[in-house]
Design an enzyme around this catalytic site. Structure first.
Site, PDB file in Angstrom:
ATOM      1  CG  MET A 295       8.307  24.029  -1.102  1.00 44.93           C
ATOM      2  SD  MET A 295       6.991  25.059  -1.844  1.00 44.93           S
ATOM      3  CE  MET A 295       6.003  25.324  -0.580  1.00 44.93           C
TER       4      MET A 295
ATOM      5  CE  LYS B  52      -0.461  -0.053   5.091  1.00 45.25           C
ATOM      6  NZ  LYS B  52      -1.594   0.063   6.280  1.00 45.25           N
TER       7      LYS B  52
ATOM      8  NE  ARG C 104      -6.351   0.486  11.258  1.00 50.63           N
ATOM      9  CZ  ARG C 104      -5.153   0.295  10.670  1.00 50.63           C
ATOM     10  NH1 ARG C 104      -4.503   1.167  10.753  1.00 50.63           N
ATOM     11  NH2 ARG C 104      -4.807  -1.069  10.533  1.00 50.63           N
TER      12      ARG C 104
ATOM     13  CE1 TYR D 214      11.558  32.105   3.710  1.00 52.26           C
ATOM     14  CE2 TYR D 214      11.799  29.842   3.945  1.00 52.26           C
ATOM     15  CZ  TYR D 214      11.538  30.955   3.078  1.00 52.26           C
ATOM     16  OH  TYR D 214      11.167  31.079   1.845  1.00 52.26           O
TER      17      TYR D 214
END
Length: 366
Positions: free
Chosen positions: A308, A38, A136, A259
């Protein structure tokens, strides 16, 4: 793959994947082996993974319909197991797939699938989930009684062929895990003619001598990471994430980096800007002081915040670093054992788990 022109890329060692799968097969013994593929095979590229493993495994485990369709579109006819709950709107397309096994967590789901399969003139295999502690999905243990099993078996166009559960704490809580496996075994004895499976990678490594059923479901183990550390397993890393130095600059004392200026140089520092960032899946949690990368096999610290598209690293102690040089974010470099930065270490530094690191790699990475 020719990587000379690439800025950021992932290398996938399919021989290592097959090696790890052979270890999983050995641990499984005579049990059926479901390879969990998956989330794009944990970010490793599902198409190449399934083609590599098709002769080594008995089933492929996926999350849902879309992933199952991807396997069939790749031309693989190995049984596919849907590990998650299916939406009612997906049932028609599910019934169009050959050799599919559907997870059922309620009688209502079973009836809906039965009705859809009847309209499509199909017979679909189902495995019922029993919630032994994951919280779940699934039937509660108190619900798994003869009357329910009888009703499930009576529904037309579906065939009950197995039961399953899941271990949430096999790598953390041995006492609870053993209790959970014992409970599952007791439930499985009520339907001894059905397939039964509960163990993931951690369960297969740590509890394979228990009464865990006749099928196992390793995921992370196949990709070279053991949730329970056992050095004798000799697992090999399958994915290596790499990037390149884009520019090298000499910054004076007192320079702010990235930043927020959370990092200020305390001395003259040689800083390499590397062409990877959180837009590629390199986690922001690896900002200073957590992150390290390898350049020429030498650990270099990430400076300031991950941005980013880029990160900045300290290469003051490396002579002659130049644009284009390879940077290892995790995995194996071409330097052998001296060029290893494990995904387990990177995940720990980020306060995450290896699953998140693998599956967080974005499509921007080649």
């Amino acid at each position: 793959m020719n990587v000379e022109h690439l800025r950021t890329w992932a290398e996938i060692d399919l021989a290592a994947l097959c090696h790890n799968t052979s270890i999983a097969r050995s641990l499984a013994g005579t049990r059926q082996l479901m390879a969990v593929v998956k989330a794009d095979a944990y970010g490793h590229g599902v198409t190449s993974v399934i083609h590599s493993l098709v002769d080594q495994v008995d089933l492929f485990g996926v999350s849902g319909l879309k992933e199952a369709q991807e396997i069939r579109e790749a031309g693989i006819q190995t049984p596919v197991f849907l590990l998650s709950v299916s939406l009612s709107t997906e049932l028609s397309e599910i019934c169009d797939l050959e050799n599919i096994i559907v997870t059922i967590s309620s009688l209502e789901e079973a009836k809906a699938l039965s009705s859809t399969a009847a309209r499509k003139d199909r017979c679909i295999k189902i495995h019922c989930v029993i919630d032994t502690g994951m919280g779940r999905i699934g039937f509660l243990p108190s619900q798994w009684e003869k009357a329910l099993v009888t009703e499930l078996r009576s529904l037309p166009n579906i065939k009950l062929t197995g039961i399953m559960s899941h271990l949430p704490s096999a790598d953390e809580d041995e006492a609870f895990t053993r209790q959970q496996i014992k409970k599952f075994h007791q439930l499985a004895e009520k339907t001894a003619d059905l397939d039964a499976h509960i163990v993931n990678s951690a369960g297969l490594i740590g509890y394979r001598e228990e009464a865990i059923g006749n099928m196992v479901r390793p995921g992370l183990l196949l990709y070279g990471t053991a949730p329970i550390a056992v050095p004798s397993l000799d697992l090999k890393p399958v994915m290596s994430l790499k990037s390149r130095v884009m520019i090298v600059r000499d910054l004076p004392k007192g320079s702010g980096i990235s930043y927020g200026r959370r990092f200020i140089t305390e001395k003259s520092t040689k800083v390499a800007t590397v062409g990877i960032g959180y837009g590629d899946g390199y986690r922001r949690e690896l900002s200073w002081p957590n992150g390290v990368v390898l350049i020429r096999g030498v650990r270099c610290h990430v400076l300031g915040r991950v941005t980013m598209d880029q990160i900045m690293v300290d290469v003051t102690d490396l002579n002659g670093v130049s644009p284009g040089e390879e940077v290892l974010l995790f995995g194996q470099s071409c330097l052998g054992s001296h060029g290893m930065l494990s995904v387990e270490e990177v995940a720990k530094r980020a306060g995450l788990i290896p699953w998140e690191i693998f599956t967080g790699i974005t499509p921007r990475v080649d």
